[in-house]
Design a protein around this motif. Sequence first.
Motif, PDB file in Angstrom:
ATOM      1  N   GLU A  45       0.842  -1.191   0.000  1.00  0.00           N
ATOM      2  CA  GLU A  45       0.000   0.000   0.000  1.00  0.00           C
ATOM      3  C   GLU A  45       0.883   1.248   0.000  1.00  0.00           C
ATOM      4  O   GLU A  45       1.874   1.309   0.723  1.00  0.00           O
ATOM      5  N   GLY A 130     -10.136  -0.790   0.846  1.00  0.00           N
ATOM      6  CA  GLY A 130      -8.864  -1.096   1.502  1.00  0.00           C
ATOM      7  C   GLY A 130      -8.855  -2.410   2.252  1.00  0.00           C
ATOM      8  O   GLY A 130      -7.812  -3.055   2.377  1.00  0.00           O
ATOM      9  N   GLY A 131     -10.005  -2.834   2.763  1.00  0.00           N
ATOM     10  CA  GLY A 131     -10.058  -4.078   3.519  1.00  0.00           C
ATOM     11  C   GLY A 131      -9.744  -5.306   2.686  1.00  0.00           C
ATOM     12  O   GLY A 131      -9.380  -6.358   3.229  1.00  0.00           O
ATOM     13  N   LYS A 132      -9.871  -5.175   1.375  1.00  0.00           N
ATOM     14  CA  LYS A 132      -9.590  -6.313   0.496  1.00  0.00           C
ATOM     15  C   LYS A 132      -8.114  -6.719   0.523  1.00  0.00           C
ATOM     16  O   LYS A 132      -7.786  -7.871   0.231  1.00  0.00           O
ATOM     17  N   ALA A 134      -5.896  -7.006   3.041  1.00  0.00           N
ATOM     18  CA  ALA A 134      -5.569  -7.991   4.073  1.00  0.00           C
ATOM     19  C   ALA A 134      -6.200  -9.341   3.776  1.00  0.00           C
ATOM     20  O   ALA A 134      -5.656 -10.388   4.148  1.00  0.00           O
ATOM     21  N   TRP A 135      -7.350  -9.335   3.086  1.00  0.00           N
ATOM     22  CA  TRP A 135      -8.027 -10.601   2.808  1.00  0.00           C
ATOM     23  C   TRP A 135      -7.239 -11.473   1.830  1.00  0.00           C
ATOM     24  O   TRP A 135      -7.367 -12.700   1.843  1.00  0.00           O
ATOM     25  N   SER A 138      -5.120 -13.403   4.127  1.00  0.00           N
ATOM     26  CA  SER A 138      -5.899 -14.391   4.877  1.00  0.00           C
ATOM     27  C   SER A 138      -6.277 -15.577   3.994  1.00  0.00           C
ATOM     28  O   SER A 138      -6.260 -16.731   4.435  1.00  0.00           O
ATOM     29  N   GLN A 489      -4.953  -9.624   8.892  1.00  0.00           N
ATOM     30  CA  GLN A 489      -5.966  -8.674   9.365  1.00  0.00           C
ATOM     31  C   GLN A 489      -5.408  -7.785  10.472  1.00  0.00           C
ATOM     32  O   GLN A 489      -5.643  -6.578  10.506  1.00  0.00           O
ATOM     33  N   LEU A 492      -2.230  -5.625   8.863  1.00  0.00           N
ATOM     34  CA  LEU A 492      -2.490  -4.689   7.776  1.00  0.00           C
ATOM     35  C   LEU A 492      -3.745  -3.834   7.981  1.00  0.00           C
ATOM     36  O   LEU A 492      -3.767  -2.677   7.566  1.00  0.00           O
ATOM     37  N   THR A 493      -4.776  -4.402   8.604  1.00  0.00           N
ATOM     38  CA  THR A 493      -6.037  -3.674   8.746  1.00  0.00           C
ATOM     39  C   THR A 493      -6.137  -2.912  10.063  1.00  0.00           C
ATOM     40  O   THR A 493      -6.605  -1.769  10.094  1.00  0.00           O
ATOM     41  N   LYS A 496      -5.137   0.820  10.550  1.00  0.00           N
ATOM     42  CA  LYS A 496      -5.953   1.841   9.886  1.00  0.00           C
ATOM     43  C   LYS A 496      -7.145   2.257  10.730  1.00  0.00           C
ATOM     44  O   LYS A 496      -7.832   3.213  10.388  1.00  0.00           O
ATOM     45  N   THR A 497      -7.415   1.522  11.795  1.00  0.00           N
ATOM     46  CA  THR A 497      -8.561   1.828  12.645  1.00  0.00           C
ATOM     47  C   THR A 497      -8.165   2.816  13.738  1.00  0.00           C
ATOM     48  O   THR A 497      -7.009   3.254  13.827  1.00  0.00           O
TER      49      THR A 497
END
Length: 557
Positions: A45, A130-132, A134-135, A138, A489, A492-493, A496-497
């Motif tokens: 990213e 953006g959530g895609k 990290a998936w 996974s 998750q 990487l995710t 961002k929270t």
Amino acid sequence: MVNFDSVLVDIGEIGRWQLMVCLLCWIPPFFGGVHVLMFSFTGLEPPNGFRCKIPECDGPQFGFNDFGDIFERKDDEIDYCTYRQYTKTDQGCVFNGSSYDKCSSDEYVYADFQFEETVVTEWDLVCGQGGKVAWVGSVYMFGLMVGSYLCGIMADKYGRKLSLLFSILISSVASLLGAFMPEYFSYTATRFFTAIGAQGIFLSPFALTVEVVGANPVLPFLPWPVQYKTLAGVMIQAPFAVGMAGLSWLAMYIKDWSTLQMVASIITFSQLIFWWFTPESPRWLLAAGKDDKAKVIIEKAAKMNRRQTYNFTNQSNDVELESADKQTESTKGSIDAEGTQYGVRDLFHPTIRKISLVLMVCWPVVTLGYYGITFSLSSLSEDIFINNIIGSLIEIPAYIIVSLFMDSWGRKPLFSLSLLISGICCIVCGILDEGALRTSLAMFGKFFASSSFALVYMYTAELLPTTIRSSGVGVCSLMARIGGISAPQIALTLPKTSAGPGSPFFVMGACSVAGGLLALLLPETLGSTLPTTMKDIDDIKANAKPIWKCYTGPKKA
């Protein structure tokens, strides 16, 4: 009855043939490291920012810096999915509003960063998409789980070599196809199939390596015991680390994701050359009743080791009887010496209930720590290539230290200490700001995470009786995928929270510390034979050495 261990006594438990086999088995795990780290670069990213197209203000060609700093800041973090409200004038847009709007456009432009293009910038996997990212990681971890089951069955049923061929082909072909995928979902599918094969190109060589080396020889130049089998079983993970470092080096010079994946994938097909010269496991051939094929390989091994060939003349009937006995036993299920049949539910037998529960917690913790830190290396500083090279190569001294001391100090202290120190390093990393100290601690954490990863397979096998060992390791490996699937998750995710950029290290650190403390509840297995029945587990508990003492050999009568 003849077994391969008695054959090894005659043809040599360690020699030039074993060295050749071990070196050939190092090639596939190298490319396993390439496959697992690929998305860390192809899915990078943009760390320096991006912005969406503002319809009333931007033309067909628009740049990141056209309007300067127009983004909302939250707790010193820039939200690139927003822009300051503006006033439309004859001269253009004036961004003078006191509030911010969310991006509604599907078009984005990116600030310069380490790559010319990644899947994130090509398919605009930012903001609501953006959530895609990290998936993809996974899904890859889910593929490893499927590969553990599928390739394990293939290796036991069809042999190590044929399973390895299948794994090489599916991982290399899927990875090469991924370089040409036009959109997100097809690319993610190729990562799933790549992972299935990537697991197999580690499992089959690992099994072959430990099956051809004798259990008795120890390194001759050390004052404490280190078995060659231990060294071979642990150090086969070193080329995996070298493979990750090699891909990081290649990524320094190829800055387009598709080209990088294409070049690296084409190189992985070179495994087929080395596969051709890799022998089948004689131990597996004997167990499968393929005595003639086993004899050919054993004779070659004896010749290369300059030892006498094993005499099969008077043993053929015994070998056939042994193979028949094993087939008969396999049809009856797992039955101990007293005739009691066991299954997966007996992992919760009172004798080993605590052991099973602790292992089921420790396995996902180990996997989360190892892969979580690996995926977080790119975010530690701007030099993602050097971070990944150092973070990969630092695993090698970890494997060496584990190999040298697990047969003297023991499994339990090394396993528990590795988890505890890795966890403490991660927690401190979560507190520190970006800098050299934070990066150094993350590398130190990766060192000990690698140590625990190297120990967990062997330690688990030594803690479970033969009657449920395979099913027990299988259940633990399945539990481990919870940590593996969660790692992308969390790494990487979660940053961002609102939890903040240090939150992944807090989560990984807390889990590792908890796992390290729980590991203290496990008995030490060093100095004990592999348990066959539940009673053997009680003997291990009764005779386990204290954690602060070193093993000096079996007690004399």
